[in-house]
Design an enzyme around this catalytic site. Structure first.
Site, short mmCIF file in Angstrom:
data_model
loop_
_atom_site.label_atom_id
_atom_site.label_comp_id
_atom_site.label_asym_id
_atom_site.label_seq_id
_atom_site.Cartn_x
_atom_site.Cartn_y
_atom_site.Cartn_z
N CYS B 162 0.81 -1.23 0.00
CA CYS B 162 0.00 0.00 0.00
C CYS B 162 0.84 1.26 0.00
O CYS B 162 0.29 2.36 -0.06
CB CYS B 162 -0.93 -0.01 1.20
SG CYS B 162 -1.80 -1.58 1.34
N HIS B 294 -3.19 8.02 5.46
CA HIS B 294 -3.32 6.69 4.89
C HIS B 294 -4.77 6.24 5.11
O HIS B 294 -5.40 5.72 4.21
CB HIS B 294 -2.30 5.73 5.51
CG HIS B 294 -2.21 4.43 4.77
ND1 HIS B 294 -1.95 4.38 3.42
CD2 HIS B 294 -2.38 3.15 5.16
CE1 HIS B 294 -1.96 3.11 3.02
NE2 HIS B 294 -2.22 2.35 4.05
N GLU B 305 -2.39 5.56 13.16
CA GLU B 305 -1.99 6.75 12.40
C GLU B 305 -2.26 8.02 13.20
O GLU B 305 -1.42 8.93 13.24
CB GLU B 305 -2.75 6.79 11.07
CG GLU B 305 -2.34 7.98 10.19
CD GLU B 305 -2.82 7.85 8.75
OE1 GLU B 305 -3.69 7.00 8.48
OE2 GLU B 305 -2.31 8.61 7.90
N LYS B 326 -9.69 7.92 0.76
CA LYS B 326 -10.07 6.52 0.47
C LYS B 326 -11.56 6.32 0.69
O LYS B 326 -12.15 5.41 0.12
CB LYS B 326 -9.28 5.56 1.36
CG LYS B 326 -7.81 5.41 0.95
CD LYS B 326 -7.12 4.31 1.74
CE LYS B 326 -5.67 4.14 1.34
NZ LYS B 326 -4.79 5.21 1.83
N HIS B 331 -9.42 2.09 -1.58
CA HIS B 331 -7.98 1.89 -1.37
C HIS B 331 -7.40 1.29 -2.65
O HIS B 331 -7.65 0.13 -2.96
CB HIS B 331 -7.78 0.95 -0.18
CG HIS B 331 -6.36 0.86 0.30
ND1 HIS B 331 -5.28 1.16 -0.51
CD2 HIS B 331 -5.85 0.51 1.49
CE1 HIS B 331 -4.16 0.99 0.18
NE2 HIS B 331 -4.48 0.60 1.40
N PHE B 390 1.32 -2.88 4.52
CA PHE B 390 1.53 -4.23 5.06
C PHE B 390 3.01 -4.55 4.89
O PHE B 390 3.64 -4.19 3.88
CB PHE B 390 0.72 -5.25 4.25
CG PHE B 390 -0.68 -5.44 4.74
CD1 PHE B 390 -1.18 -4.76 5.84
CD2 PHE B 390 -1.52 -6.34 4.10
CE1 PHE B 390 -2.48 -4.95 6.28
CE2 PHE B 390 -2.82 -6.55 4.53
CZ PHE B 390 -3.30 -5.86 5.62
#
Lengths: 88, 402
Positions: B162, B294, B305, B326, B331, B390
């Site tokens: 990502c 994010h 975050e 998003k 995403h 990830f």
């Protein structure tokens, strides 16, 4: 029948925890057994495959899922219910 | 060190087929997420996504091109065409020899893998199309952009899940900043909204079945999107000398790894990337007016975050705005940072902060100004774009108004 569901669930959990099934206690939590979030998702996948059921579980909010994972006993009971519902 | 500016932008995603349409949708808080229209969707438990709609590959490309272009490459070429046209650059002679293209993607040609596995496993065929490999490879999109625009300098593809696009744009930024090239094409693309792609994500149980609600207490997971965004990064003096329109300046970049867990995010890793980008840009935390988060809409990301932002910015965390687009475009995995950079440009250039839509309930663990539901007019000079992947790989870009 319910004994075999219990034994199978304990076997799956024991495998994730790298323990002998005999060492898994019904009142233990997954945390007690050293199973993290990935181990939990894998256990649920194994349970679904073993019993051919759908487990209602969202990793984003385990506490609000319909599937109780608060202890080994809770998981066994929840799986027994899902298996029963499936037969009904 | 050279200054680096953005002189072109292009995109296609669930919110629009151009930058103009996408920014208009972001400013209006449009939701591009809807029911998935893909083969075997009835066998999926997740049936929503931010799909690119009203898109006909045959209207864009001829039969020979479609045989070579996976959907992620098709999207990239559309975005690159818009970006390079806006910049007005023509890559010939020395400029063509220096310039390259660095793109992010996590999965590459997932649709091509999916279609051809289906044909050999499900349909029992023993032969596949000769171009399967050049079509599915992760670097296919970057290579086709290089061929289409005569980019003969450093070109490669970055795969950091990502964070792929932010890592890719960071590499391109550094190549221009250090003087290796006067211009670079950068961005990313993803298209894994097919049966196998969505089925793989279902397995992790982090996907929402109904909506992407970043930072909202009732959030229940991420929703996948697809598409691409591509930019022209150019050395400032070069852009100024030719009178190019400058959209924004890129002033800093940092990357860190958590070295901790393959899926769970780390507050320290995120905070180190954010503070590293500020340090690289020689900025104070108080300079930052907006952060494009994010903000995946998962329980774990959003609270981690927000904790990282609170740690880096201290009291100033309450004064800045942070939103997750998003919620609108989904995403885009390896392409997401590129589409989200558009929201950063809109904040700096147009003074419009894109909202976090679907925000229903405050979460005490995400107690920041997330610009809920409606865009806001605000004059900001410095913005950040966060990406936390990830595998614990983090990449943050810092941009400034010119």
């Amino acid at each position: 029948m319910s004994t075999s569901v219990k034994d199978k669930v304990i076997q799956i959990i024991a495998e994730q925890a790298v323990l002998e099934p005999g060492d898994v206690k019904m009142d233990q939590t997954l945390e007690d057994l050293g199973i993290d979030s990935l181990g939990l998702v894998e256990s649920i996948f194994a349970i679904e495959e073993a019993f051919d059921i759908q487990v209602p579980f969202n990793a984003n909010d385990p506490s609000e899922s319909d599937f109780d994972i608060s202890s080994v006993q809770a998981i066994v009971s929840a799986v027994e219910k899902l298996v029963e519902d499936q037969k009904a | 060190m050279k200054r680096v500016v953005i002189t072109g932008a292009g995109t296609i995603n669930a919110l629009g087929h151009t930058v103009t349409d996408t920014l208009k949708a972001m400013a209006e808080g449009v939701c591009g997420i809807g029911p998935l229209n893909i083969r075997d969707v009835d066998r999926l438990s997740i049936q929503i996504g931010g799909q690119v709609t009203d898109y006909d590959p045959e209207a864009e490309y001829n039969r020979q091109q479609i045989a070579l272009y996976d959907r992620f490459t098709q999207f990239t070429l559309i975005a690159a065409r818009e970006a390079i046209a806006q910049s007005g650059l023509v890559f010939e002679g020395e400029l063509g020899n220096e310039a390259g293209v660095v793109l992010g993607t996590a999965g590459g040609g997932v649709n091509t893998w999916d279609e051809n596995y289906r044909s050999v496993y499900e349909e029992g065929k023993n032969r596949v199309h000769p171009f399967v490999v050049p079509k599915l490879m992760n670097n296919a999109a970057a290579s086709h952009v290089s061929m289409a625009y005569n980019l003969k300098g450093p070109s490669f593809t970055v795969a950091t899940a990502c964070a792929s696009s932010n890592h890719a744009m960071g590499q391109a930024f550094q190549l221009v900043r250090c003087g290796a090239s006067r211009a670079m094409i950068a961005g990313g693309s993803e298209s894994m909204l097919c049966f196998g792609g969505v089925k793989a994500w279902e397995g992790l149980r982090v996907m929402s079945k109904d909506a992407c609600r970043p930072f909202s207490a009732n959030r229940n997971g991420m929703v996948q999107g697809e598409g691409s965004a591509v930019f022209v990064f150019e050395e400032y003096e070069h852009a100024k000398a030719r009178g190019a329109e400058i959209l924004a300046e890129i002033v800093g970049f940092a990357m860190t790894s958590d070295a901790a867990d393959i899926v769970m995010p780390s507050m320290q890793g995120a905070a180190r990337a954010i503070s590293g980008a500020l340090r690289d840009a020689r900025l104070n935390p108080s300079d930052v007016g907006y952060i494009n988060a994010h903000g995946t809409g998962t329980a774990a990301n959003d609270k981690t975050e927000c904790a990282a932002v609170a740690q880096v910015f201290g009291h100033h965390a309450d004064d800045l705005m942070i939103s997750s687009t998003k919620s609108m475009h989904g995403h885009l995995i390896g392409g997401t940072g590129a589409v989200e950079l558009l929201a950063c440009i809109m904040a700096l250039k147009d003074g419009i902060i894109a909202p976090t839509i679907n925000y229903d309930e405050p979460d005490p663990e995400c107690a920041l100004d997330v610009v809920p539901n409606e865009a806001r007019n605000a004059d900001v000079d410095v913005v950040l774009s966060n990406a936390f992947a990830f595998g614990g790989l983090n990449a943050v870009l810092a941009l400034r108004k010119v």
